[in-house]
Design a protein around this motif. Structure first.
Motif, PDB file in Angstrom:
ATOM      1  N   ARG A 125       0.822  -1.208   0.000  1.00  0.00           N
ATOM      2  CA  ARG A 125       0.000   0.000   0.000  1.00  0.00           C
ATOM      3  C   ARG A 125       0.863   1.267   0.000  1.00  0.00           C
ATOM      4  N   GLU A 126       1.875   1.295   0.873  1.00  0.00           N
ATOM      5  CA  GLU A 126       2.687   2.514   1.014  1.00  0.00           C
ATOM      6  C   GLU A 126       3.646   2.701  -0.156  1.00  0.00           C
ATOM      7  N   ALA A 127       4.493   1.689  -0.398  1.00  0.00           N
ATOM      8  CA  ALA A 127       5.546   1.849  -1.398  1.00  0.00           C
ATOM      9  C   ALA A 127       5.016   1.742  -2.825  1.00  0.00           C
ATOM     10  N   VAL A 128       4.404   0.599  -3.140  1.00  0.00           N
ATOM     11  CA  VAL A 128       3.885   0.408  -4.497  1.00  0.00           C
ATOM     12  C   VAL A 128       2.762   1.403  -4.786  1.00  0.00           C
ATOM     13  N   GLY A 129       1.874   1.576  -3.794  1.00  0.00           N
ATOM     14  CA  GLY A 129       0.777   2.538  -3.953  1.00  0.00           C
ATOM     15  C   GLY A 129       1.283   3.951  -4.156  1.00  0.00           C
ATOM     16  N   GLY A 130       2.396   4.309  -3.455  1.00  0.00           N
ATOM     17  CA  GLY A 130       2.962   5.646  -3.595  1.00  0.00           C
ATOM     18  C   GLY A 130       3.498   5.897  -4.990  1.00  0.00           C
ATOM     19  N   VAL A 131       4.184   4.898  -5.547  1.00  0.00           N
ATOM     20  CA  VAL A 131       4.730   5.034  -6.905  1.00  0.00           C
ATOM     21  C   VAL A 131       3.598   5.163  -7.926  1.00  0.00           C
ATOM     22  N   ILE A 132       2.558   4.317  -7.781  1.00  0.00           N
ATOM     23  CA  ILE A 132       1.415   4.370  -8.716  1.00  0.00           C
ATOM     24  C   ILE A 132       0.681   5.700  -8.587  1.00  0.00           C
ATOM     25  N   TYR A 133       0.443   6.133  -7.338  1.00  0.00           N
ATOM     26  CA  TYR A 133      -0.250   7.405  -7.106  1.00  0.00           C
ATOM     27  C   TYR A 133       0.538   8.569  -7.696  1.00  0.00           C
ATOM     28  N   GLY A 134       1.869   8.535  -7.530  1.00  0.00           N
ATOM     29  CA  GLY A 134       2.707   9.588  -8.109  1.00  0.00           C
ATOM     30  C   GLY A 134       2.637   9.589  -9.627  1.00  0.00           C
ATOM     31  N   GLY A 135       2.572   8.385 -10.211  1.00  0.00           N
ATOM     32  CA  GLY A 135       2.424   8.297 -11.663  1.00  0.00           C
ATOM     33  C   GLY A 135       1.121   8.902 -12.145  1.00  0.00           C
ATOM     34  N   ILE A 136       0.052   8.659 -11.396  1.00  0.00           N
ATOM     35  CA  ILE A 136      -1.257   9.236 -11.744  1.00  0.00           C
ATOM     36  C   ILE A 136      -1.212  10.759 -11.625  1.00  0.00           C
ATOM     37  N   LEU A 137      -0.570  11.252 -10.555  1.00  0.00           N
ATOM     38  CA  LEU A 137      -0.424  12.707 -10.380  1.00  0.00           C
ATOM     39  C   LEU A 137       0.321  13.330 -11.563  1.00  0.00           C
ATOM     40  N   GLY A 138       1.438  12.692 -11.937  1.00  0.00           N
ATOM     41  CA  GLY A 138       2.214  13.198 -13.060  1.00  0.00           C
ATOM     42  C   GLY A 138       1.421  13.190 -14.360  1.00  0.00           C
ATOM     43  N   PHE A 139       0.646  12.116 -14.588  1.00  0.00           N
ATOM     44  CA  PHE A 139      -0.188  12.002 -15.795  1.00  0.00           C
ATOM     45  C   PHE A 139      -1.245  13.098 -15.842  1.00  0.00           C
ATOM     46  N   LEU A 140      -1.921  13.340 -14.697  1.00  0.00           N
ATOM     47  CA  LEU A 140      -2.967  14.366 -14.650  1.00  0.00           C
ATOM     48  C   LEU A 140      -2.390  15.757 -14.875  1.00  0.00           C
ATOM     49  N   LEU A 141      -1.257  16.047 -14.233  1.00  0.00           N
ATOM     50  CA  LEU A 141      -0.657  17.366 -14.397  1.00  0.00           C
ATOM     51  C   LEU A 141      -0.128  17.548 -15.824  1.00  0.00           C
ATOM     52  N   HIS A 142       0.362  16.485 -16.412  1.00  0.00           N
ATOM     53  CA  HIS A 142       0.851  16.538 -17.796  1.00  0.00           C
ATOM     54  C   HIS A 142      -0.248  17.042 -18.734  1.00  0.00           C
ATOM     55  N   HIS A 143      -1.452  16.538 -18.546  1.00  0.00           N
ATOM     56  CA  HIS A 143      -2.565  16.963 -19.400  1.00  0.00           C
ATOM     57  C   HIS A 143      -3.126  18.323 -18.981  1.00  0.00           C
ATOM     58  N   PHE A 144      -2.956  18.674 -17.700  1.00  0.00           N
ATOM     59  CA  PHE A 144      -3.433  19.971 -17.225  1.00  0.00           C
ATOM     60  C   PHE A 144      -2.599  21.116 -17.796  1.00  0.00           C
ATOM     61  N   PHE A 145      -1.339  20.823 -18.122  1.00  0.00           N
ATOM     62  CA  PHE A 145      -0.459  21.839 -18.702  1.00  0.00           C
ATOM     63  C   PHE A 145      -1.035  22.409 -20.004  1.00  0.00           C
ATOM     64  N   ARG A 146      -1.858  21.631 -20.697  1.00  0.00           N
ATOM     65  CA  ARG A 146      -2.426  22.081 -21.976  1.00  0.00           C
ATOM     66  C   ARG A 146      -3.260  23.350 -21.821  1.00  0.00           C
ATOM     67  N   TYR A 147      -3.813  23.546 -20.617  1.00  0.00           N
ATOM     68  CA  TYR A 147      -4.712  24.677 -20.392  1.00  0.00           C
ATOM     69  C   TYR A 147      -3.980  25.920 -19.883  1.00  0.00           C
ATOM     70  N   CYS A 148      -2.666  25.822 -19.689  1.00  0.00           N
ATOM     71  CA  CYS A 148      -1.885  26.966 -19.204  1.00  0.00           C
ATOM     72  C   CYS A 148      -1.415  27.799 -20.405  1.00  0.00           C
TER      73      CYS A 148
END
Length: 441
Positions: A213-236
């Motif tokens: 939950r902590e380690a693997v979940g943290g890496v996956i959650y960080g990947g999701i954060l990076g993916f969402l922000l990557h697409h959010f950059f389009r609106y800046c």
């Protein structure tokens, strides 16, 4: 003074100390800041006794109001890890993925048990027998190398790229793994239930679930954060928006990691690698990339100055009782020995498949610095657990004193002597590059 007033004064001190330390050209800046802060602490201690203790007590009471654990683990850590991960190149990281994975997980676990076992054996010789679970607890909190200390000191030294990525990659990933090991051993150390076979098996299952939950979940959650922000950059539409939006990750992103019960540090690392390798090349023009790196470099420099100032000033909050002195001197060689074994053993296997710089193991061992993370974990231990009724020694103050000794030694001694090792490693690397380029020609 309020906590906010103390924090403002510390920020001002950090900035002034940073400027002063930059003039000490013989020492790396973070080493100089820590040394200056230690000097200030000693002056306050001596001045406090000479002047009746009013200034000393006033300053110490202010420092005690600051929750160092919360300030580092829930505040500065997210920013510093994200800033460090932004500069890691995925192409280089891929070539070292197995080395980093083994060093971050296997070596951390191995070091924990080596330190715990040796401390359990040595403790009676210095007059204070300890329980094995308490010894393992110290091993767990001191084994992970501190990414903040490592990145701050190695970044400007110009180490060979393959060695630098191993040291930085290991330190960025093993703090999350180290925290999981520390939490697991804490549950055993402070458990009131007897360790039966059923209890051990249940604990193993719980630790496995915690790690996933902590380690693997943290890496996956960080990947999701990076993916969402990557697409959010389009609106800046403006470059200032692009830079400011990156603050979403170490602020709201880090807080939500705690809500979801995953590792915030590992989430910051994985999100930073994604943003730095995919989003920045796509959405940032060349001049904007320079501004982004400058923006995060300013944040990183400020928090580093504040953190290393606090590390020096924490001397005022550490209790140095007579029975603890031997443990201070014993802790440093124990940690260095465990670090050496936990690096050399994996490298026996690594060198069967690849060739490395002859100084790779030495730099990894001597460059495995400890810093604020270890102190934050030591400060999180519960008070009131007495291990020596005669001397009135508590477990928390014993482990805190040992941790502080190792941290100060690693930053002042190891950090200040890394330059010579890196120069030698570069002297070996540069001729080999020259030979390779002439052969290609």
């Amino acid at each position: 003074m309020s906590s906010y007033q103390i924090l403002c004064i510390l920020c001002a001190l950090a900035l002034v100390t940073s400027v002063v330390s930059s003039r000490v050209h013989k020492l790396q800046e973070t080493v100089a800041i820590t040394a200056i802060a230690l000097g200030m602490s000693l002056l306050l201690l001596l001045g406090g006794k000479a002047l009746g203790g009013h200034v000393y007590l006033y300053f110490v009471s202010g420092l005690e109001k600051l929750d160092f654990q919360a300030l580092l683990l829930n505040g500065m850590l997210g920013f510093l890890l994200f800033a460090g991960a932004l500069q890691i190149r995925l192409k280089i990281l891929r070539h070292q993925k197995w080395e980093i994975l083994i060093l971050a997980f296997v070596s951390t676990l191995l070091s924990t048990f080596i330190i715990g076992g040796l401390l359990f054996w040595v403790a009676p010789m210095v007059g204070l027998p300890l329980q094995l679970n308490h010894c393992l607890l110290f091993g767990a909190l001191i084994s992970p190398t501190d990414p903040i200390a490592v990145l701050a000191i190695l970044k400007k030294m110009g180490a060979p790229e393959d060695i630098a990525i191993q040291v930085e990659g290991e330190s960025l990933f093993n703090d999350g793994i180290g925290l999981v090991i520390f939490v697991a051993i804490s549950q055993v150390a402070f458990s009131t239930e007897p360790l039966t076979f059923i209890h051990v098996s249940e604990l193993f299952i719980h630790v496995s679930e915690l790690f996933i939950r902590e380690a693997v979940g943290g890496v996956i959650y960080g990947g999701i954060l990076g993916f969402l922000l990557h697409h959010f950059f389009r609106y800046c539409e403006e470059e200032t928006q692009l830079m400011l939006v990156t603050l979403l990750i170490p602020t709201a992103g880090y807080v939500m990691a705690e809500v979801f019960g995953v590792s915030g540090p590992l989430a910051m690392v994985s999100a930073g690698i994604i943003i730095g390798n995919f989003s920045v090349p796509k959405f940032f023009a060349r001049n904007e990339r320079v501004k982004l790196l400058t923006f995060w470099s300013l944040i990183e420099s400020f928090f580093n100055a504040l953190l290393f100032l606090l590390l020096g000033l924490l001397l005022l909050l550490v209790t140095f009782k007579a029975p603890l002195w031997w443990f201070m001197f014993v802790a440093i060689p124990l940690v260095l020995l465990a670090r050496a074994v936990s690096v050399l053993l994996p490298y026996l296997g690594f060198r069967l498949f690849k060739s490395y710089n002859p100084y790779a193991e030495t730099i990894l061992i001597w460059g495995g610095l400890r810093g604020g993370l270890a102190l934050a974990m030591a400060m999180s231990l519960p008070e009131g657990i007495v291990i020596d009724a005669i001397g009135g020694v508590e477990l928390r103050e014993l482990l805190l004193v040992m941790t502080y000794a190792v941290v100060v030694f690693s930053i002042l001694v190891q950090g200040s002597t890394m330059t010579g090792l890196i120069r030698r490693s570069n002297a070996v690397t540069e001729p080999s590059r020259a030979v390779g380029s002439s052969e290609n020609a």
